[in-house]
Design a protein around this motif. Structure first.
Motif, PDB file in Angstrom:
ATOM      1  N   GLY A 266       0.834  -1.210   0.000  1.00 52.82           N
ATOM      2  CA  GLY A 266       0.000   0.000   0.000  1.00 52.82           C
ATOM      3  C   GLY A 266       0.859   1.246   0.000  1.00 52.82           C
ATOM      4  O   GLY A 266       0.622   2.186  -0.760  1.00 52.82           O
ATOM      5  N   ARG A 267       1.867   1.242   0.835  1.00 54.07           N
ATOM      6  CA  ARG A 267       2.739   2.421   0.906  1.00 54.07           C
ATOM      7  C   ARG A 267       3.589   2.565  -0.342  1.00 54.07           C
ATOM      8  O   ARG A 267       3.927   3.666  -0.763  1.00 54.07           O
ATOM      9  N   TYR A 268       3.923   1.421  -0.924  1.00 56.22           N
ATOM     10  CA  TYR A 268       4.699   1.474  -2.171  1.00 56.22           C
ATOM     11  C   TYR A 268       3.891   2.192  -3.250  1.00 56.22           C
ATOM     12  O   TYR A 268       4.398   3.076  -3.947  1.00 56.22           O
ATOM     13  N   VAL A 269       2.609   1.832  -3.351  1.00 53.31           N
ATOM     14  CA  VAL A 269       1.744   2.455  -4.356  1.00 53.31           C
ATOM     15  C   VAL A 269       1.599   3.947  -4.061  1.00 53.31           C
ATOM     16  O   VAL A 269       1.703   4.791  -4.956  1.00 53.31           O
ATOM     17  N   LEU A 270       1.394   4.263  -2.797  1.00 51.06           N
ATOM     18  CA  LEU A 270       1.208   5.662  -2.410  1.00 51.06           C
ATOM     19  C   LEU A 270       2.443   6.491  -2.789  1.00 51.06           C
ATOM     20  O   LEU A 270       2.334   7.577  -3.364  1.00 51.06           O
ATOM     21  N   THR A 271       3.629   5.964  -2.468  1.00 50.60           N
ATOM     22  CA  THR A 271       4.860   6.683  -2.810  1.00 50.60           C
ATOM     23  C   THR A 271       4.978   6.829  -4.319  1.00 50.60           C
ATOM     24  O   THR A 271       5.363   7.878  -4.821  1.00 50.60           O
ATOM     25  N   ALA A 272       4.636   5.761  -5.038  1.00 53.37           N
ATOM     26  CA  ALA A 272       4.749   5.804  -6.499  1.00 53.37           C
ATOM     27  C   ALA A 272       3.840   6.894  -7.065  1.00 53.37           C
ATOM     28  O   ALA A 272       4.232   7.658  -7.950  1.00 53.37           O
ATOM     29  N   ILE A 273       2.628   7.000  -6.508  1.00 53.85           N
ATOM     30  CA  ILE A 273       1.697   8.022  -6.998  1.00 53.85           C
ATOM     31  C   ILE A 273       2.235   9.415  -6.664  1.00 53.85           C
ATOM     32  O   ILE A 273       2.260  10.311  -7.499  1.00 53.85           O
ATOM     33  N   ASP A 274       2.718   9.544  -5.449  1.00 49.79           N
ATOM     34  CA  ASP A 274       3.230  10.824  -5.002  1.00 49.79           C
ATOM     35  C   ASP A 274       4.401  11.295  -5.863  1.00 49.79           C
ATOM     36  O   ASP A 274       4.549  12.472  -6.152  1.00 49.79           O
ATOM     37  N   LYS A 275       5.237  10.359  -6.273  1.00 48.32           N
ATOM     38  CA  LYS A 275       6.431  10.713  -7.054  1.00 48.32           C
ATOM     39  C   LYS A 275       6.171  10.630  -8.549  1.00 48.32           C
ATOM     40  O   LYS A 275       7.099  10.752  -9.342  1.00 48.32           O
ATOM     41  N   ARG A 276       4.941  10.337  -8.900  1.00 51.76           N
ATOM     42  CA  ARG A 276       4.585  10.209 -10.305  1.00 51.76           C
ATOM     43  C   ARG A 276       5.490   9.200 -11.017  1.00 51.76           C
ATOM     44  O   ARG A 276       5.975   9.414 -12.126  1.00 51.76           O
TER      45      ARG A 276
END
Lengths: 510, 307
Positions: B260-270
């Motif tokens: 979940g956090r991996y996805v969140l970071t990925a979205i945040d960093k585009r």
């Protein structure tokens, strides 16, 4: 709601118990991108690189530039040629002595087009570096290594901040050629040696017993990855973290319950609203000043940020040469704002769009600014986007206003004046106001080149005064950082620059 | 049964292809520039242009898509723009943590939710039934974020019984996040089980079982519960699927190193390939869990397989 709950539920006394062993416990808000200095574009990567590696120069916690692997350096009278004298006896963690050739190889590696770090700009001032990074040349003729302990760096043009740029993480010295998994299992030369990295969980470092500055006081340093500020605070209260940044919403309570543990000082950062000076009515100086008069900064600071800031009357924060404490901020004066708008030909105001990222603490602030502008007839629509989308739009010049902040990479007024206001850096370079002022440009260029410290400071002051006058921002405030350190943690000071605390002198007394 | 299974598996392929195409297109049209997110502040236009070319972001859409699909078919989800590590490796590294948390939350929810539900149906209107109805109401109403923080404050900060956050390795680290994550499922499961059981317990065969003189526990559990299982399995399957695909809030509050956090970071960093790879991976997990649920359905009620 959250604050009330915390206040009531945490009212019971907490005694810090960090367990046995001389391990210090620190944290990052997110996982570093990599442990390779060449890829250090974010704060956690930069911080961990500064623990694992050495640079020619480094910063202390007060943001003073001090010798690193270079025991001394000198500049020729032109200010274009720097000679660095390396200290003897410094070694990489694998025991290899560090020589001038390693410095050369490290700088070339950070610049190499294949590395695609995207953050090698601190090295661009070196003659030939930019062309090399672009893949247009095979070498960098500005780097020469006459013997094992001397490195001469010749610049494209005089640049007095250059030794500070060499303290940036991307300029760290690495043992080349590096191993294939260097970004995961790095070998450096810094005060801490790499032990393990469990992604999104924790990084474990052990002290380097042979460090040239003397070994760190603690045995090991554990860096947890804890994204949520309230969880960080809870970890500290449960005794699991050695230090913590006090969440803004918790300020008042911690000032009462943890008074003896707090350290506060203004960081080298500025919170502001960039005004795009090339768009519609915002081209008019009177309109930009009107925006500044329309926002009640002192009240906002107290209500939305628990008073954690110094109202800004310019872009240079306290603590940097050139900061002028005698200049008064634009006062909150809606009548004056309306008068200026009428004078500029907008008696009925106009509409614009205020962009912001999704950072929670900016939400309330944006609404308050919107309200202030509304009272003088400026109808601001708030546009909320994720950080990269907002930034992309702002850099392309599509945003009228952008609520954001700027953190110093290195402690120098140049780090504010050049990226934020020089016309060369419009858009992607950091000048989100798209300001282009010939007088300002020429002063900024002169301030970068001079070798005379007094002249540099007086120019920085004049630049800041000119910036204030041109009103390319709604000047908000310089945030004050508040950190807490456990009572049994000694020798820790929170650093003004993110690489300024290397945990050498920090120890636990229990 | 095997034909039923084959049909279900065959349906997976168009589902995943659809996911692939939609995520790719959505991210393509979404605003924002991954290269600017990569380099951070103070980027010069030359570096931006060079990186954009290296990452093939200047290619026409169909070429980018073809390049991506050809990688996926070979089992390569690409490399993260930000970390430069293979995305599949990053996801596989984090998935065990998510699996552990989802498993614990599900176990907690199943044991507690079903027990409460059965008891409520067996003794409707009793005080435990009324308390549990109120509890279920609270359970679905309180936001995860709030519950998580309260649990941390009470059990980790004040009583110091449990660690506030992190994964640590020990079971103690699992307790608070599993309670937080499983809470909603407890509420749903208890109500669902209660409703299904009440219906079953009023049917003729239960009356017959009782008339035969069977023990009440046997009547309720063996005859009653077995026949009320279908809706329970549905909720379990759906919730488990969504837990396995990353519980962003719970993982964030408890610093749990899951997907979940991996996805969140990925979205945040585009981080486009990381977002696409994660969505594809997680969709795969979700449809697999659904498939298993379907199979369980067929086991519980063989009529399902013949529909």
């Amino acid at each position: 709601m959250r604050r009330i709950l915390l206040a009531t539920l945490l009212a019971l006394p907490s005694c810090a118990d960090q367990g046995g062993g001389a391990t210090l416990n620190y944290y990052f808000t997110y996982d570093p991108r990599s442990l390779d200095p060449a890829l250090s574009t974010d704060v956690p990567t930069g911080e961990v690189v500064s623990l694992l590696f050495d640079n020619l120069t480094q910063f202390d916690a007060d943001a003073q530039l001090i010798p690193g692997l270079a025991r001394a350096w000198d500049t020729d009278p032109s200010g274009q040629r720097y000679t660095f004298h390396l200290r003897t006896g410094a070694t990489f963690h694998d025991g290899r002595p560090i020589k001038a050739a390693d410095v050369r190889a490290s700088l070339l590696r950070a610049l190499a087009p294949g590395v695609t770090g995207g953050r090698s700009w601190p090295l661009y001032p070196i003659r030939g570096a930019r062309a090399y990074a672009a893949g247009e040349s095979k070498g960098v003729d500005g780097i020469s290594v006459p013997d094992d302990s001397t490195v001469i760096l010749t610049l494209e043009e005089p640049l007095n901040i250059f030794p500070k740029l060499l303290a940036m993480p991307v300029a760290a010295i690495v043992p080349t050629p590096v191993t294939a998994d260097f970004d995961q299992q790095p070998v450096g030369s810094g005060p801490w040696k790499f032990v393990s990295w469990s992604h999104d969980d924790a990084i474990l470092l052990a002290r380097n017993e042979r460090y040239w500055q003397g070994q760190p006081q603690a045995d090991s340093l554990r860096i947890r990855i804890i994204p949520e500020p309230l969880t960080q605070a809870a970890e500290y209260e449960a005794g699991q973290l050695s230090v913590v940044e006090v969440p803004v919403g918790e300020t008042r309570r911690w000032e009462q319950t943890h008074a003896d543990e707090l350290q506060r000082r203004p960081g080298l950062k500025a919170l502001y609203v960039a005004i795009n000076t090339t768009r519609g009515p915002l081209k008019d100086l009177r309109v930009r000043r009107a925006l500044n008069h329309a926002v009640d900064v002192p009240t906002l600071l107290t209500t939305a940020f628990a008073g954690r800031g110094v109202p800004a009357a310019g872009a240079l924060p306290p603590g940097l040469a050139g900061y002028d404490s005698t200049r008064s901020p634009y006062r909150y004066d809606p009548a004056e704002a309306r008068r200026l708008l009428a004078e500029a030909g907008y008696p009925k105001g106009f509409s614009l769009r205020l962009w912001r990222t999704q950072r929670a603490e900016l939400a309330r602030l944006a609404q308050s600014i919107q309200q202030g502008l509304g009272e003088v007839g400026i109808r601001a629509e708030i546009v909320e986007r994720d950080a990269s989308s907002a930034r992309a739009a702002v850099r392309n010049g599509e945003a009228d206003l952008f609520l954001t902040d700027w953190w110093a990479d290195y402690p120098d007024p140049e780090n504010f004046n050049y990226p934020l206001f020089h016309s060369r850096n419009k858009g992607p370079g950091g000048n989100y106001a798209f300001l282009a002022d010939r007088m300002l440009d020429s002063m900024i260029v002169r301030a970068r080149a001079t070798t005379d410290e007094a002249e540099k400071t007086s120019l920085a002051r004049a630049i800041d005064a000119r910036v204030f006058e041109l009103a390319p921002w709604i000047f908000l405030w310089f945030p004050v950082d508040i950190w807490a350190a456990q009572p049994d943690v000694q020798g820790w000071r929170f650093p003004l620059v993110f690489t300024g605390q290397r945990w050498l002198e920090v120890k636990r007394t229990q | 049964m095997s034909r039923f299974l084959l049909q279900r598996v065959a349906l997976l392929i168009p589902t995943l292809l659809g996911v692939l195409a939609i995520t790719f297109l959505l991210l393509y049209v979404a605003p924002g520039d991954p290269v600017q997110a990569m380099v951070g502040e103070r980027a010069d236009p030359e570096t931006l242009a060079r990186l954009r070319a290296e990452l093939r972001l200047d290619d026409p859409l169909h070429l980018q898509f073809a390049h991506y699909v050809s990688g996926v078919v070979r089992g390569d989800l690409g490399t993260s723009y930000i970390t430069r590590r293979p995305i599949l490796q990053d996801l596989l590294q984090r998935f065990p943590a998510t699996l552990r948390l989802a498993g614990a939350a599900m176990l907690f929810a199943a044991v507690l939710g079903i027990t409460i539900g059965i008891y409520g149906a067996w003794r409707p209107g009793s005080w435990p039934d009324r308390v549990s109805a109120f509890g279920a109401y609270l359970g679905v109403s309180f936001p995860v974020y709030w519950v998580g923080l309260i649990l941390i404050l009470v059990f980790a900060v004040n009583f110091r019984w449990l660690p506030p956050s992190g994964s640590g390795g020990g079971l103690a680290y699992l307790v608070l996040p599993a309670l937080t994550l499983g809470m909603r499922s407890v509420a749903f499961l208890s109500r669902m089980t209660r409703a299904a059981m009440q219906e079953v317990l009023q049917s003729d065969f239960v009356r017959t079982a009782r008339a035969k003189g069977l023990k009440e526990t046997r009547v309720v559990l063996a005859h009653g519960f077995r026949n009320a299982l279908l809706p329970v399995v549905t909720v379990l399957g759906l919730d488990f699927g969504s837990y396995l695909t990353g519980s962003i809030l719970t993982e964030t509050i408890f610093s749990w190193p899951g997907v979940g956090r991996y996805v969140l970071t990925a979205i945040d960093k585009r981080d486009l390939p990381a977002i696409q790879g994660s969505i594809l991976f997680l969709s795969m997990v979700f449809v697999l869990v659904n498939l298993i649920t379907d199979i369980l359905y067929a086991r519980v009620d063989p009529r399902v397989a013949y529909d």
